[in-house]
Design a protein around this motif. Structure first.
Motif, mmCIF file in Angstrom:
data_model
loop_
_atom_site.group_PDB
_atom_site.id
_atom_site.type_symbol
_atom_site.label_atom_id
_atom_site.label_comp_id
_atom_site.label_asym_id
_atom_site.label_seq_id
_atom_site.Cartn_x
_atom_site.Cartn_y
_atom_site.Cartn_z
ATOM 1 N N LEU A 136 15.489 -18.194 0.716
ATOM 2 C CA LEU A 136 16.815 -17.752 0.541
ATOM 3 C C LEU A 136 17.121 -18.320 -1.199
ATOM 4 C CD1 LEU A 136 18.805 -18.943 3.602
ATOM 5 C CD2 LEU A 136 18.339 -16.591 2.768
ATOM 6 N N ARG A 137 16.658 -19.533 -1.585
ATOM 7 C CA ARG A 137 16.723 -19.930 -2.798
ATOM 8 C C ARG A 137 16.160 -19.070 -3.974
ATOM 9 N NH1 ARG A 137 18.409 -25.133 -3.619
ATOM 10 N NH2 ARG A 137 18.492 -26.380 -1.707
ATOM 11 N N ILE A 138 15.088 -18.495 -3.616
ATOM 12 C CA ILE A 138 14.403 -17.634 -4.442
ATOM 13 C C ILE A 138 15.162 -16.125 -4.530
ATOM 14 C CG2 ILE A 138 12.310 -16.048 -4.685
ATOM 15 C CD1 ILE A 138 10.515 -18.367 -3.727
ATOM 16 N N ALA A 139 15.694 -15.775 -3.352
ATOM 17 C CA ALA A 139 16.483 -14.501 -3.346
ATOM 18 C C ALA A 139 17.775 -14.970 -3.987
ATOM 19 C CB ALA A 139 16.970 -14.148 -1.765
ATOM 20 N N ASN A 140 18.401 -15.802 -4.109
ATOM 21 C CA ASN A 140 19.532 -16.258 -4.918
ATOM 22 C C ASN A 140 19.098 -16.002 -6.609
ATOM 23 O OD1 ASN A 140 20.594 -18.683 -6.821
ATOM 24 N ND2 ASN A 140 22.142 -17.747 -5.763
ATOM 25 N N GLU A 141 17.872 -16.380 -6.981
ATOM 26 C CA GLU A 141 17.451 -16.379 -8.084
ATOM 27 C C GLU A 141 17.015 -15.063 -8.640
ATOM 28 O OE1 GLU A 141 14.078 -19.042 -8.201
ATOM 29 O OE2 GLU A 141 15.196 -20.963 -7.786
ATOM 30 N N VAL A 142 16.612 -14.381 -7.640
ATOM 31 C CA VAL A 142 15.988 -12.759 -8.060
ATOM 32 C C VAL A 142 17.319 -12.024 -7.993
ATOM 33 C CG1 VAL A 142 14.749 -10.830 -7.009
ATOM 34 C CG2 VAL A 142 13.762 -13.230 -7.014
ATOM 35 N N GLY A 143 18.531 -12.367 -7.072
ATOM 36 C CA GLY A 143 19.639 -11.416 -7.054
ATOM 37 C C GLY A 143 19.528 -10.653 -5.971
ATOM 38 N N ASN A 144 18.917 -10.762 -4.895
ATOM 39 C CA ASN A 144 18.879 -10.186 -3.719
ATOM 40 C C ASN A 144 20.291 -9.977 -2.991
ATOM 41 O OD1 ASN A 144 15.714 -11.462 -3.561
ATOM 42 N ND2 ASN A 144 15.717 -9.263 -3.342
ATOM 43 N N THR A 145 20.482 -8.809 -2.146
ATOM 44 C CA THR A 145 21.420 -8.897 -1.308
ATOM 45 C C THR A 145 20.845 -9.204 0.185
ATOM 46 O OG1 THR A 145 21.003 -6.507 -0.728
ATOM 47 C CG2 THR A 145 22.715 -7.051 -2.432
ATOM 48 N N ALA A 146 21.764 -9.325 1.056
ATOM 49 C CA ALA A 146 21.405 -9.947 2.358
ATOM 50 C C ALA A 146 22.280 -9.016 3.329
ATOM 51 C CB ALA A 146 21.588 -11.357 2.527
ATOM 52 N N ILE A 147 21.621 -8.896 4.782
ATOM 53 C CA ILE A 147 22.338 -8.303 5.852
ATOM 54 C C ILE A 147 22.056 -9.324 6.963
ATOM 55 C CG2 ILE A 147 20.285 -6.611 6.468
ATOM 56 C CD1 ILE A 147 22.475 -4.604 6.942
#
Length: 204
Positions: A151-162
């Motif tokens: 989740l920390r990496i997803a924040n840095e990369v700019g991912n969306t989530a579902i």
């Protein structure tokens, strides 16, 4: 789900789609593994069914009859990188809309490898518009997924989530308290939640 259960699954959902067509949009989803040598048989098996979308659930790196269950974790670099490779290869096949619990495999090896591989995965998802799943069972039951590192990496990369409810607990579909927990997870990591997958917006 056993193969013998699939007819009943689709017939019940088709009946519900017809019954509630004026009120809600119901899509028929199907979660499956991506095991390259078995995909022809899987495609053949599902070809006669009205599948609206597929989710990739990579519980194994090989056929489950001769493979380590990914949910038990591993310290094997080869197993972990193979897992990430299979997810990407599966998504490249065009069969799936997103990946269920993409971090179900807990890698107990070095942190640098975990960061490298999760970054590779998140960047691939970002490039192709696939969301990260925040798995409701994982959040509610305190599993190792969704993982802090992913989740920390997803924040840095700019991912969306579902938010994914997970077929194991269909009773949680109406559990607003658990859904709020998942929303809080997304908010804590400053990850944008999406309500609908592209191409599957409600038709009502």
């Amino acid at each position: 789900m056993q193969p013998s259960d699939v007819d009943g699954y689709f017939s019940s959902l088709l009946s519900l789609k017809k019954e509630y067509e004026r009120d809600i949009t119901i899509y028929i989803g199907f979660e499956s593994e991506y095991i390259p040598e078995l995909m022809y048989k899987q495609d053949q098996f599902l070809s006669g069914y009205p599948v609206d979308y597929m989710i990739l659930g990579q519980h194994y790196n090989e056929s489950e009859y001769n493979s380590h269950y990914n949910g038990h974790g591993t310290n094997s670099f080869e197993q972990f990188t193979r897992y990430i490779d299979l997810i990407i290869e599966g998504m490249e096949s065009g069969r799936y809309k997103y990946v269920a619990h993409p971090d179900i495999l807990y890698y107990a090896g070095g942190e640098a490898v975990r960061v490298e591989q999760y970054t590779r995965l998140c960047k691939y998802f970002k490039e192709h518009g696939f969301p990260i799943e925040i798995n409701l069972i994982g959040v509610k039951n305190g599993h190792h997924y969704p993982s802090d590192r992913l989740l920390r990496i997803a924040n840095e990369v700019g991912n969306t989530a579902i938010i994914g409810i997970d077929a194991h607990t269909p009773d949680l579909i109406g559990d607003t308290g658990s859904i709020e927990l998942c929303k809080n997870v997304a908010a804590n990591y400053d990850i944008k939640l999406i309500d609908y997958l592209p191409g599957l917006e409600p038709q009502i």
